[in-house]
Design an enzyme around this catalytic site. Structure first.
Site, mmCIF file in Angstrom:
data_model
loop_
_atom_site.group_PDB
_atom_site.id
_atom_site.type_symbol
_atom_site.label_atom_id
_atom_site.label_comp_id
_atom_site.label_asym_id
_atom_site.label_seq_id
_atom_site.Cartn_x
_atom_site.Cartn_y
_atom_site.Cartn_z
ATOM 1 N N ARG A 43 11.579 41.536 -32.726
ATOM 2 C CA ARG A 43 11.294 40.331 -33.505
ATOM 3 C C ARG A 43 12.568 39.876 -34.187
ATOM 4 N NH1 ARG A 43 5.465 41.971 -36.182
ATOM 5 N NH2 ARG A 43 4.498 42.381 -34.161
ATOM 6 N N SER A 74 3.791 37.986 -34.066
ATOM 7 C CA SER A 74 2.584 38.340 -34.805
ATOM 8 C C SER A 74 2.346 37.451 -36.019
ATOM 9 C CB SER A 74 2.656 39.812 -35.191
ATOM 10 O OG SER A 74 1.445 40.210 -35.743
ATOM 11 N N HIS A 75 2.302 38.070 -37.196
ATOM 12 C CA HIS A 75 1.956 37.347 -38.421
ATOM 13 C C HIS A 75 3.170 36.663 -39.053
ATOM 14 C CE1 HIS A 75 3.374 41.342 -39.129
ATOM 15 N NE2 HIS A 75 3.764 40.963 -40.329
ATOM 16 N N ASP A 102 -4.523 36.615 -37.229
ATOM 17 C CA ASP A 102 -3.098 36.319 -37.394
ATOM 18 C C ASP A 102 -2.521 35.547 -36.214
ATOM 19 O OD1 ASP A 102 -3.217 38.371 -35.546
ATOM 20 O OD2 ASP A 102 -1.291 39.200 -36.145
ATOM 21 N N ASP A 125 -1.015 36.242 -33.401
ATOM 22 C CA ASP A 125 -1.320 36.618 -32.017
ATOM 23 C C ASP A 125 -2.726 37.195 -31.851
ATOM 24 O OD1 ASP A 125 -0.549 38.876 -33.458
ATOM 25 O OD2 ASP A 125 0.168 39.926 -31.681
ATOM 26 N N ASP A 130 -4.365 39.779 -33.205
ATOM 27 C CA ASP A 130 -4.740 41.196 -33.230
ATOM 28 C C ASP A 130 -5.150 41.675 -34.616
ATOM 29 O OD1 ASP A 130 -2.172 41.178 -34.222
ATOM 30 O OD2 ASP A 130 -1.359 42.621 -32.787
ATOM 31 N N THR A 144 2.540 54.709 -38.326
ATOM 32 C CA THR A 144 2.266 53.275 -38.248
ATOM 33 C C THR A 144 2.711 52.738 -36.889
ATOM 34 O OG1 THR A 144 2.480 52.950 -40.610
ATOM 35 C CG2 THR A 144 2.936 51.037 -39.228
ATOM 36 N N SER A 184 -2.891 47.707 -42.173
ATOM 37 C CA SER A 184 -2.230 46.406 -41.999
ATOM 38 C C SER A 184 -3.150 45.422 -41.275
ATOM 39 C CB SER A 184 -0.933 46.585 -41.234
ATOM 40 O OG SER A 184 -1.169 47.238 -39.988
HETATM 41 C C1 G16 Z 1 2.463 45.658 -36.232
HETATM 42 C C2 G16 Z 1 1.978 46.900 -35.546
HETATM 43 C C3 G16 Z 1 1.031 47.643 -36.432
HETATM 44 C C4 G16 Z 1 1.643 47.911 -37.793
HETATM 45 C C5 G16 Z 1 2.099 46.601 -38.389
HETATM 46 C C6 G16 Z 1 2.839 46.763 -39.696
HETATM 47 O O1 G16 Z 1 1.414 44.773 -36.367
HETATM 48 O O2 G16 Z 1 1.344 46.586 -34.342
HETATM 49 O O3 G16 Z 1 0.682 48.817 -35.786
HETATM 50 O O4 G16 Z 1 0.738 48.521 -38.633
HETATM 51 O O5 G16 Z 1 2.970 45.954 -37.495
HETATM 52 O O6 G16 Z 1 4.045 47.358 -39.452
HETATM 53 P P1 G16 Z 1 5.161 47.454 -40.545
HETATM 54 O O7 G16 Z 1 4.506 48.095 -41.734
HETATM 55 O O8 G16 Z 1 6.209 48.312 -39.895
HETATM 56 O O9 G16 Z 1 5.624 46.051 -40.877
HETATM 57 P P2 G16 Z 1 1.553 43.279 -35.855
HETATM 58 O O10 G16 Z 1 0.235 42.656 -36.149
HETATM 59 O O11 G16 Z 1 2.688 42.725 -36.658
HETATM 60 O O12 G16 Z 1 1.878 43.408 -34.414
#
Ligand code: G16
Length: 544
Positions: free
Chosen positions: A22, A113-114, A277, A279, A281, A344, A365
């Site tokens: 990202r 993602s978000h 969010d 995407d 998920d 995580t 999360s």
């Molecule tokens: C991603 C991962 C999740 C994780 C989250 C937060 O979510 O797929 O498994 O819990 O990030 O990660 P971090 O605490 O490292 O920011 P997503 O929805 O962003 O793909």
């Protein structure tokens, strides 16, 4: 087919984080940047020649451009067929579903993602393997290693594919099939949930509000909730995906999903509210003036799983990420289910699900899902909750959760995020914790006795792989916990996440406001990590 071999040089920092690579859109738009990363995958994957891949993304800015580039590179790298969602769209869970259903070799999912989108926002790309799940660390490490030595990539010289028209076309020697992004996923949902009971629920006047936050779940929610299940028109809000998410931050939490929160905490609120969010998920579940923490949501769903047709036979086991509250552990304990604690990152659940060890998995999360796919799945969680409510007529979301606490006890839980920190300061803070926390054992901190302190390490019970340094834990004698880790999904500076949890068995004490219930531990957490002194921040930027 005219394959060009383009000379290039490695870019620094193409290491996938918690979920893929990202970066700011501007970083991805540098000449060769995306191409290098994609070629690194083709170079490090064995067996993609002639195989079928899946491609789609959350529709954010640069999604279509990147999809065309990846298609040209797939053709040049000998891929046989690509299934691509119409408009280059596929939610993350739908991509997982399509990979599994069509037994594809794997797939690229385009999403940050978000994280916010648009020309000044973020873009991202992740690779999912043949089980439909995010590539485990040995794959991401191999692809990253390749990015550090790459000196050429392959791409065909062909015009853009029309991604808006369903059906098959050729790109060089490769077949491109543009598929309906919703159809396979909707069919899978219908196989898991009692759609007839849900239709009956809506016919009875049950009202919901689903906030798609101008992101990818809009078309899915519209097709399933309104068109198939008969939720009243307007139940889905912000349902049209926009390249910049309408300028919003498509993160379904109490801060960013404020429109939904205002509706659900306002007068005449619907009985059920949810948001998803960028995407698709993640999910947030709300009742009428009631917020369900993601950790509680997992626990409630696990405790009631057998009410849902797809899980009537019961669960093989449950799993949660380490910082997620222990609420689901209590359910597992009482129901005699195996319970796993992983680092995580959804990728850590894949092996457990493939081995039939865990059926429901969840993360603090805002991620919950089951083994129907190998991703977390926002709409699945929404349908699961609706199915429970349909089976418990007259009970509200709050009634269900309070009854759950009464039976299993309440894990008061909150996450405090300190975003946009100076990276060096954040790394020093973590180094300080790693050095001091193990020595706290047996000490009394403001009335809380430390049972143990460590840096979480995980050995995968299926393949024995080890993941070290996954977050600093302080665990107290009464089961309360403080966990610290740095986010692996941000694109600006560092984000410190502090997770605070306290178990309360006594039902007469379940009505305290969460931040008040955790106040002592929050103060301990700030003091131990010297957050203000080291970061200059007196308070977190986001509390969930
Ligand atoms: C991603 C991962 C999740 C994780 C989250 C937060 O979510 O797929 O498994 O819990 O990030 O990660 P971090 O605490 O490292 O920011 P997503 O929805 O962003 O793909």
């Amino acid at each position: 087919m005219n394959v060009n071999e383009v000379s290039t040089r490695p870019f620094e920092g193409q290491k996938p984080g918690t979920s893929g690579l990202r970066k700011k859109v501007a970083v991805f738009r540098q000449p060769h940047y995306l191409e290098n990363f994609v070629q690194a995958w083709f170079d490090s994957l064995d067996g993609h020649a002639g195989a079928t891949l899946v491609l789609g993304g959350d529709g954010r800015f640069y999604n279509r451009t990147a999809a065309q580039t990846i298609l040209r590179m797939a053709a040049a790298n000998g891929v046989g067929r690509v299934l691509v969602g119409q408009g280059a769209l596929l939610s993350t869970p739908a991509a997982s579903c399509v990979i599994r259903k069509h037994r594809a070799f794997g797939g690229f999912v385009l999403s940050a993602s978000h994280n916010p989108g648009g020309p000044d926002g973020d873009f991202g790309i992740k690779y999912n393997i043949g089980n439909g799940g995010p590539a485990p660390e040995k794959y991401t490490q191999a692809a990253f290693d390749r990015t550090t030595t790459l000196d050429r990539y392959l791409i065909v010289d062909e015009p853009d594919v029309d991604l808006d028209r369903l059906g098959e076309t050729r790109l060089g020697d490769m077949t491109v099939e543009v598929v309906d992004p919703v159809a396979d996923y909707a069919e899978l949902m219908e196989a898991l949930f009692d759609f007839e009971a849900l239709r009956k629920l809506f016919r009875s006047g049950f009202r919901i509000c689903f906030d798609a936050m101008h992101a990818i779940t809009g078309p899915y929610a519209q097709a399933i909730l309104e068109d198939r299940l008969g939720a009243p028109a307007g139940s889905v809000i912000n349902g049209v995906p926009l390249e910049d998410f309408g300028g919003g931050h498509p993160d379904p939490n109490l801060k960013h999903a404020h429109e939904l929160v205002e509706i659900m905490f306002g007068d005449d609120a619907p009985a059920f509210g949810a948001a998803s969010d960028g995407d698709g998920d993640r999910n947030m579940v709300l009742g009428d003036r009631f917020f369900v923490t993601p950790s509680d949501s997992l626990a409630v769903l696990a405790a009631n799983a057998t009410l849902i047709p797809g899980y009537r036979k019961g669960l093989n086991g449950v799993a949660r990420s380490m910082p997620t509250s222990g609420a689901v552990d209590r359910v597992a304990g009482e129901l005699g289910l195996p319970c796993f604690e992983t680092p995580t990152g959804w990728k850590f659940f894949g092996n457990l699900m493939d081995a039939g060890k865990a059926t429901f998995c969840g993360e603090e999360s805002f991620g919950t899902s089951s083994d129907h796919v190998r991703e977390k799945d926002g709409l699945w969680a929404v349908l699961a909750w609706l199915n429970l409510l349909a089976e418990r007529p007259g009970q509200s979301v709050a009634d269900l959760v309070r009854a759950h606490w009464q039976r299993f006890g309440r894990n008061y839980y909150s996450r405090h995020d300190y975003e946009g920190l100076d990276s060096d300061a954040a790394n020093d803070l973590m180094a300080h914790l790693r050095a001091t926390v193990p020595g706290l054992e047996g000490m009394n901190l403001d009335g809380y006795k430390v049972r143990t302190g460590d840096d979480f390490a995980y050995t995968d019970p299926v393949d024995g792989s080890e993941s070290l340094s996954q977050g600093v834990r302080v665990i107290f004698e009464d089961g309360s916990r403080i966990v610290y880790r740095l986010s692996g999904t941000g694109t600006e500076g560092a984000t410190l996440r502090v997770y605070i949890e306290r178990f309360e068995p006594n039902a007469s004490k379940h009505g305290i406001e969460t931040q008040d219930a955790l106040a002592d531990l929050i103060a301990i957490a700030r003091g131990l990590a010297e957050i203000e002194r080291r970061t200059g921040r007196a308070d977190p930027t986001v509390i969930t």
